[in-house]
Scaffold this active site. Structure first.
Site, PDB file in Angstrom:
ATOM      1  N   GLY A 296       0.820  -1.197   0.000  1.00 29.35           N
ATOM      2  CA  GLY A 296       0.000   0.000   0.000  1.00 29.35           C
ATOM      3  C   GLY A 296       0.846   1.235   0.000  1.00 29.35           C
ATOM      4  O   GLY A 296       2.057   1.181   0.234  1.00 29.35           O
ATOM      5  N   GLY A 300      -3.167   4.640  -2.414  1.00 30.34           N
ATOM      6  CA  GLY A 300      -3.963   3.437  -2.598  1.00 30.34           C
ATOM      7  C   GLY A 300      -3.152   2.195  -2.328  1.00 30.34           C
ATOM      8  O   GLY A 300      -2.160   2.236  -1.613  1.00 30.34           O
ATOM      9  N   GLU A 301      -3.588   1.086  -2.907  1.00 38.84           N
ATOM     10  CA  GLU A 301      -2.956  -0.192  -2.658  1.00 38.84           C
ATOM     11  C   GLU A 301      -2.725  -0.928  -3.965  1.00 38.84           C
ATOM     12  O   GLU A 301      -3.323  -0.601  -5.001  1.00 38.84           O
ATOM     13  CB  GLU A 301      -3.837  -1.033  -1.717  1.00 38.84           C
ATOM     14  CG  GLU A 301      -4.025  -0.386  -0.344  1.00 38.84           C
ATOM     15  CD  GLU A 301      -5.086  -1.082   0.483  1.00 38.84           C
ATOM     16  OE1 GLU A 301      -5.989  -1.712  -0.133  1.00 38.84           O
ATOM     17  OE2 GLU A 301      -5.024  -1.005   1.709  1.00 38.84           O
ATOM     18  N   VAL A 302      -1.847  -1.915  -3.907  1.00 34.50           N
ATOM     19  CA  VAL A 302      -1.512  -2.705  -5.083  1.00 34.50           C
ATOM     20  C   VAL A 302      -1.820  -4.166  -4.778  1.00 34.50           C
ATOM     21  O   VAL A 302      -1.451  -4.685  -3.721  1.00 34.50           O
ATOM     22  CB  VAL A 302      -0.020  -2.537  -5.464  1.00 34.50           C
ATOM     23  CG1 VAL A 302       0.305  -3.363  -6.703  1.00 34.50           C
ATOM     24  CG2 VAL A 302       0.304  -1.075  -5.710  1.00 34.50           C
ATOM     25  N   LYS A 317      -3.268  -1.574  -9.519  1.00 33.42           N
ATOM     26  CA  LYS A 317      -3.005  -0.443  -8.634  1.00 33.42           C
ATOM     27  C   LYS A 317      -4.323   0.286  -8.405  1.00 33.42           C
ATOM     28  O   LYS A 317      -4.956   0.781  -9.353  1.00 33.42           O
ATOM     29  CB  LYS A 317      -1.984   0.486  -9.285  1.00 33.42           C
ATOM     30  CG  LYS A 317      -1.458   1.583  -8.395  1.00 33.42           C
ATOM     31  CD  LYS A 317      -0.345   2.346  -9.125  1.00 33.42           C
ATOM     32  CE  LYS A 317       0.279   3.401  -8.231  1.00 33.42           C
ATOM     33  NZ  LYS A 317       1.377   4.121  -8.926  1.00 33.42           N
ATOM     34  N   GLU A 362       1.519  -4.973 -16.098  1.00 36.53           N
ATOM     35  CA  GLU A 362       2.123  -6.294 -16.063  1.00 36.53           C
ATOM     36  C   GLU A 362       2.666  -6.573 -14.665  1.00 36.53           C
ATOM     37  O   GLU A 362       3.020  -5.659 -13.916  1.00 36.53           O
ATOM     38  CB  GLU A 362       3.228  -6.406 -17.104  1.00 36.53           C
ATOM     39  CG  GLU A 362       4.350  -5.400 -16.950  1.00 36.53           C
ATOM     40  CD  GLU A 362       5.415  -5.589 -18.011  1.00 36.53           C
ATOM     41  OE1 GLU A 362       5.850  -6.737 -18.198  1.00 36.53           O
ATOM     42  OE2 GLU A 362       5.795  -4.595 -18.651  1.00 36.53           O
ATOM     43  N   PRO A 365       7.225 -10.502 -10.722  1.00 33.62           N
ATOM     44  CA  PRO A 365       7.080 -11.417  -9.583  1.00 33.62           C
ATOM     45  C   PRO A 365       8.025 -11.165  -8.419  1.00 33.62           C
ATOM     46  O   PRO A 365       7.747 -11.599  -7.297  1.00 33.62           O
ATOM     47  CB  PRO A 365       7.360 -12.793 -10.204  1.00 33.62           C
ATOM     48  CG  PRO A 365       8.137 -12.522 -11.436  1.00 33.62           C
ATOM     49  CD  PRO A 365       7.668 -11.198 -11.946  1.00 33.62           C
ATOM     50  N   TYR A 366       9.130 -10.459  -8.637  1.00 34.11           N
ATOM     51  CA  TYR A 366      10.103 -10.317  -7.557  1.00 34.11           C
ATOM     52  C   TYR A 366      10.026  -8.971  -6.836  1.00 34.11           C
ATOM     53  O   TYR A 366      10.899  -8.641  -6.045  1.00 34.11           O
ATOM     54  CB  TYR A 366      11.516 -10.553  -8.081  1.00 34.11           C
ATOM     55  CG  TYR A 366      11.742 -11.996  -8.481  1.00 34.11           C
ATOM     56  CD1 TYR A 366      11.918 -12.973  -7.514  1.00 34.11           C
ATOM     57  CD2 TYR A 366      11.724 -12.370  -9.815  1.00 34.11           C
ATOM     58  CE1 TYR A 366      12.100 -14.305  -7.869  1.00 34.11           C
ATOM     59  CE2 TYR A 366      11.900 -13.691 -10.181  1.00 34.11           C
ATOM     60  CZ  TYR A 366      12.085 -14.657  -9.216  1.00 34.11           C
ATOM     61  OH  TYR A 366      12.255 -15.970  -9.565  1.00 34.11           O
ATOM     62  N   ASP A 409      10.674  10.598 -10.097  1.00 31.89           N
ATOM     63  CA  ASP A 409      10.699   9.787  -8.869  1.00 31.89           C
ATOM     64  C   ASP A 409      11.502   8.516  -9.116  1.00 31.89           C
ATOM     65  O   ASP A 409      11.109   7.431  -8.707  1.00 31.89           O
ATOM     66  CB  ASP A 409       9.271   9.442  -8.449  1.00 31.89           C
ATOM     67  CG  ASP A 409       9.203   8.994  -6.977  1.00 31.89           C
ATOM     68  OD1 ASP A 409      10.218   9.148  -6.274  1.00 31.89           O
ATOM     69  OD2 ASP A 409       8.144   8.496  -6.554  1.00 31.89           O
TER      70      ASP A 409
END
Length: 1182
Positions: A296, A300-302, A317, A362, A365-366, A409
């Site tokens: 988060g 917001g959150e992912v 997202k 997309e 995974p890591y 950023d």
């Protein structure tokens, strides 16, 4: 490696890959040679480098090949993928070299073949199967979708899922443009006979075969004759590339072995957009199945989700309704729609019809790069991998640069990691499309201070060059495996340190070329920073010009051969080096590109540090504060007894840092003071002469040698000292002799690699001892540590700097500076010019001198020395700095020698320890008197022989001990903290208008140090080099935007500046300041400051003498000095200091200008001065 059932012919001649879809940049490919580290399962099926390495399996109609995917620049990394080596080997075994030799040659340019399976999902899309022939009818607006007709119907398919039937990309062994080192990476985990055919990056159109055999990768150039024949050996020529591959798969014929197993390609490319309808990004919310939460943030959150249409794992997202306007949310989505690059996270769709809003991208995974670096295995993520990651990020940023986007950023936390160390830049919430050269953020915008460029902090302006600055910080994060930048330094201090010229130190193990690139990214002036195209090219060059693996092996091998600290390193099999004779190449010498796998030592794949260390002179940044430090470079020295601490290197330096071990109790200051006073025989000398065959002492970046006067002394060890040194960034090309040492020896060119754990321990020097067994000496006390910080300053433990005491005791440390090793960018030459002269011998005279009385506020302590016609006591009340009289710094017209702090003559050619006192007296453009940054501790009630008055950044007075005081008791000698007191109103200003242009020659008339200061003779004093010329103008390449500078009063103008007009423009001249002229903030109101500014503006527009303008200007500077701390907003304070700095420089130009004062329109100096005054007024009125 899908099995080929049918055969498709190939046109005669060498077929070049045809452009298809959006061609990615070559940036994502590394160029370093490496082999997979031991203990790591090789993902042989993943191809993470190439852009056009689509798996080629072309079959006749009605036949279907294997469903193995391929790799492309637009790789969408799925959470699943190819199996490990076994699957790649099984499919490789089924490969037939005859797969494309038969069949009619297709002449229809619109006949394509499917490279991957695709399942239709509506919007008139068509399902296709890998190997199926298709006829292309057209393309959509952006070319990302192709309308095709097959035996099953007509519809749209992704353009990057198909290729022309005669293209080389249909072949399983063709990988497109791949660098030599990337090919080695691909083949590193495969078996003998594994190969690929690639296009050279450096020479487009030139094809090569990369073949692995017995742990090495061999590269063979494919030549083309005038009649379009292709060959590797001149005796065997073929019409097509497929025939050549087939031939060498049956017989070696000049190759080291036969071609057996094509390197696999297993990832499908990314499908851009939701459908072939142009600019349709809106997705049905019901198409997304939300799974577990990833994290988060502020807005917001992912979550991890599944795109049901494609059975594809995605990242979702979400945004809270009340945290972000819909327009702002759509801006980020709009930016992501326009960018398509293999190292930029790809937008798949958005849900914006109703809250909560979704951005679907997309899935990587890591996770983010920062956490990945902190938690990864050092055996897996080696120096080559780190360099590969940096190359990918530079490629992505080069793409954004060409597209005229700024990220704003860029940091490790905003980069994501996929399979096989693929890194993609993400989080475009602050990204903007540039319509001009710069972008100005709205008021109140928040930015990450430690990653933000100085001009962005001061003016809210951003450009691609501010992203370059952030990229340099990101490189530092990568090199340190995820350490926080500026460790131990508070956010409020970062800008102030940067304007002083401080830059972060060279990470341990970082190659000099990489650190040079970091420093180039951290140039103060945006125009001086490199472009991302240049940085990307620099990384590619690093790979091509040298073998990183060889450098790692060489560096770690040198250390391991002299140390017993690294026996744990795994015994990996040694690979053949480049110098070894290549097997079976006698008949093919002209085509062999060269042995490519670098020889790796037993430690090459398990280096605990990110990049390798250099044995050449390299630039190190200042010692870091005590909060975060790393292991000492001297931990590898044989004499483990003499180190201040020991640590287990097995887990890597960052894991040790995360354990947060308590630092040992620092030594008592009183005993350390007595030790230095009672043992004046100890000499110290560090030299910076580096060579590839450096001795053990050189292994950590510096060498230690005994004094020539006492040859029996063993080399002293230094735990923390990168002292006067030469920065290696581009702006220091003209700098004086840095790491190579000087004829005079002394403190010359120390580099050393400082890490947070190193400086967490006591920083000090180990004195040379007559016998190696004598271990009774103690480290020098930390001269500026938190234990003596002023109680009025916040974050004491993070702000304090640990500085080695000056063993010569020939200077007073009067002010807290960043570090003894930090050299401002603009003043490297001057930093190298400073070395203390031979000082008085013996400690007894210091005890015999009478105590000096405490001086009243506003007065200065003058050094006891013979009367000098050039400098008299009546001339110098405004010249002293914090109790030390600093003589004019600049070579005079008649060749007089510059005098250093405390009256010690300085030699123009010698390198010296850039002590804090010297930084005060010599470096004008890099020190801000009004900034409370790491300032010397407040001392009180000390039984010193002489008590000197110093000032901190707020103008507060404090007393300092003499350098060698006689101690009678332990506790009494310990400095005590006192709360700073406000300075009284300034006394009447005294100006120096005339001064002789020469001063005494230090060779003929040595000067005495201040009373009570013990200055034993040292080797540095005895090994003076001949004085060198002092530049008469500012250093070339001086930043367009000088560091913000808080003004100095008129009384601090050195007479040398008035006597020599050209000296006024010297970067290294230091205008000293009378402490009592500080005007407290409560006596300066906004109205008074504006009134003073108006007064100066009026004076500028009238024909008045220059001297009157200078007087009025310095009055305004005094007002600004007292007003700066009352500015509430940090950003306005930055801008105010910048404007004040410009005003000060303008006054200096006016002061040395021979042009009579006129009106601003005719005098450029007055124009500049007027604009500075106006800028100050604007900032104050905000």
């Amino acid at each position: 490696m899908g099995q080929q059932v049918g055969r498709v012919g190939e046109a005669p001649g060498l077929q070049q890959p045809q452009p298809r879809g959006i061609r990615g940049s070559s940036a994502a490919r590394p160029s370093g040679r490496r082999r997979d580290p031991a203990g790591r399962t090789a993902d042989a099926g993943f191809n993470v480098f190439t852009q056009h390495d689509h798996f080629a399996s072309c079959v006749e109609d009605g036949f279907e090949g294997d469903k193995t995917g391929g790799s492309s620049p637009e790789v969408l990394h799925r959470p699943f993928g190819c199996d490990a080596e076994s699957q790649a080997l099984n499919e490789a075994i089924r490969w037939s070299s005859k797969e494309n030799l038969l069949g009619a040659t297709e002449s229809d340019p619109n006949l394509f073949v499917a490279l991957y399976d695709f399942v239709a999902s509506g919007d008139n899309t068509l399902s296709i199967t890998k190997g199926e022939k298709l006829r292309v009818l057209g393309y959509n607006q952006n070319g990302e979708w192709s309308e095709v007709r097959s035996k099953n119907g007509q519809g749209w398919v992704p353009s990057n899922y198909i290729t022309p039937v005669n293209s080389l990309e249909k072949h399983s062994w063709y990988h497109g443009p791949v660098s030599r080192s990337a090919a080695e990476y691909l083949l590193s985990s495969l078996i003998n006979g594994s190969f690929l055919v690639r296009e050279s990056e450096s020479s487009p159109g030139q094809l090569s075969i990369s073949l692995r055999y017995e742990g090495r990768v061999y590269h063979y150039r494919i030549n083309t004759t005038t009649d379009s024949k292709v060959y590797v050996t001149a005796e065997s020529r073929f019409s097509t590339l497929a025939e050549l591959v087939h031939h060498h798969s049956t017989v070696a014929d000049g190759l080291v072995t036969t071609l057996h197993y094509p390197a696999p390609k297993c990832n499908k490319p990314t499908v851009y957009g939701v459908s072939p309808i142009h600019d349709k990004w809106e997705m049905e919310r019901t198409d997304i199945t939300m799974k577990h939460k990833l994290g988060g943030g502020q807005y917001g959150e992912v979550y991890v989700g599944v795109w049901k249409k494609y059975s594809l794992t995605v990242a979702v997202k979400t945004f809270k309704e009340d945290t972000m306007e819909v327009e702002e949310f759509l801006k980020e989505a709009a930016v992501m729609k326009e960018i398509k690059h293999p190292n930029l996270v790809q937008l798949l769709g958005v849900c914006t019809l109703e809250p909560p809003f979704y951005i679907v991208t997309e899935y990587m995974p890591y996770g983010n790069l920062l956490d990945y670096l902190r938690e990864c295995s050092r055996e897996e993520v080696t120096a080559v991998v780190l360099l590969y990651m940096a190359t990918q990020i530079s490629s992505a940023m080069e793409y954004l640069e060409k597209k005229n986007f700024i990220h704003r950023d860029l940091a490790a936390r905003n980069c994501l990691v996929g399979e096989n160390h693929v890194v993609k830049v993400a989080d475009f919430g602050l990204s903007r499309l540039m319509t001009g050269d710069t972008y100005t953020a709205h008021a109140g915008a928040k930015f990450p201070i430690k990653w933000t460029a100085p001009e962005s902090l001061a003016y809210n302006t951003f450009s691609i060059k501010s992203d370059v600055w952030a990229f340099g910080v990101l490189l530092w994060e990568i090199a340190t495996y995820g350490m926080s930048p500026y460790p131990g330094i508070d956010l409020s201090q970062v800008y102030d340190l940067l304007e002083k010229g401080y830059r972060m130190e060279q990470p341990e193990g970082c190659p000099p070329k990489v650190y040079e690139l970091m420093r180039a990214c951290w140039k103060w002036s945006p125009a001086d920073r490199p472009s991302f195209a240049e940085t990307h090219q620099a990384f590619e060059t690093m790979f091509h010009d040298s073998s990183i693996s060889e450098e790692v092996a060489e560096e770690l091998g040198r250390t391991a051969s002299s140390s017993s600290v690294v026996p744990y390193l795994p015994r990996l099999p040694l690979l053949p080096s480049k110098t070894r004779t290549l097997r079976k190449q006698g008949e093919n010498k002209e085509n062999l590109d060269g042995g490519l796998d670098a020889a790796e030592s037993l430690a090459s794949s398990s280096a605990p540090a990110g990049f390798i260390r250099s044995t050449q002179a390299s630039s190190g940044s200042p010692a870091l504060p005590r909060k975060q430090r790393d292991k000492s470079p001297s931990s590898l020295l044989e004499d483990a007894k003499e180190t201040c601490f020991t640590r287990d290197r097995k887990g890597g330096f960052f894991s040790s840092f995360m354990k947060k071990r308590n630092a040992p109790t620092p030594p008592k200051r009183s005993s350390s003071f007595r030790e230095m006073e009672n043992q004046p025989h100890k000499k110290y000398e560090l030299t910076g002469n580096f060579s590839p065959v450096a001795s053990l002492q050189n292994a950590d970046g510096f060498s230690v040698a005994p004094s020539q006067q006492e040859p029996n002394l063993v080399p002293a060890k230094c735990y923390g000292g990168s002292f006067a040194q030469r920065n290696l960034c581009a702006d220091d090309d003209s700098g004086g002799g840095g790491g190579s040492g000087t004829a005079g020896g002394g403190w010359s060119g120390i580099t050393g690699f400082f890490t947070p754990r190193l400086i967490k321990k006591t920083l000090g020097l180990r004195a040379g001892k007559p016998t190696a067994s004598d271990d009774t000496s103690k480290p020098f006390p930390r001269s500026n540590s938190t234990s003596s910080m002023s109680s009025g300053l916040p974050e004491q433990d993070r702000m304090a700097m640990t500085l080695p005491r000056n063993c010569q005791r020939s200077k007073l440390q009067l002010e807290r500076t960043v570090s003894t090793s930090s050299q401002p960018e603009e003043n490297v030459d001057r930093a190298n010019d400073m070395l203390p002269k031979k000082s008085e011998e013996g400690a007894a005279p210091a005890r015999e001198r009478p105590k000096a009385k405490l001086l009243p506020r506003g007065a200065t302590a003058l050094p006891l020395r013979a009367p000098d016609p050039a400098i008299t006591e009546s001339d110098s009340p405004g010249v002293g700095v914090a109790g030390v009289a600093a003589a004019p710094k600049g070579k005079e017209r008649n060749g007089g020698t510059r005098l250093g702090v405390a009256g010690v003559p300085e030699d123009g050619e010698q390198l010296g320890w850039s002590s804090p006192a010297k930084a005060v007296a010599v470096l004008p453009t890099t020190h801000n008197h009004k900034v409370p940054v790491l300032i010397s501790p407040t001392l009180k009630h000390t039984p010193a022989d002489v008590q000197l008055i110093g000032t901190d950044s707020q103008g507060n007075k404090f007393k300092l001990l003499s350098e060698h005081q006689v101690t009678s008791s332990g506790d009494k000698d310990r400095p005590r903290r006192v709360k700073p007191k406000c300075a009284p109103p300034p006394p009447p200003v005294m100006r120096l208008l005339q001064h002789p242009s020469t001063c005494s020659d230090p060779e003929e008339e040595p000067t005495a140090p201040p009373a009570g200061q013990h200055t034993p003779e040292t080797q540095e004093g005895g090994k003076k080099a001949a004085p060198g010329p002092v530049p008469s103008s500012g250093k070339p390449g001086r930043p367009v935007m000088p560091p913000p500078q808080v003004p100095l009063p008129t009384s601090s103008i050195s007479p040398a500046k008035m006597a020599n007009g050209t000296a006024g423009t010297k970067v290294a001249l230091r205008k000293t300041k009378q402490a009592a002229e500080k005007i407290s903030a409560d006596k300066i109101s906004k109205e008074a400051l504006l009134e003073c500014a108006d007064l100066l503006s009026s004076a500028i527009t009238e024909p008045v003498p220059n001297s009157q303008l200078v007087d009025t200007g310095h009055q305004l500077l005094d007002y600004c000095s007292g007003y700066v701390d009352s500015i509430p907003q940090t950003r306005n304070k930055f801008a105010f200091r910048e404007a004040v700095s410009k005003l000060e420089l303008s006054l200096q130009e006016l002061q040395v200008s021979s042009t009579a004062a006129g009106v601003p329109g005719t005098n450029p100096v007055l124009n500049n001065l007027l604009s500075c005054v106006q800028e100050i007024s604007d900032v104050v009125q905000r």
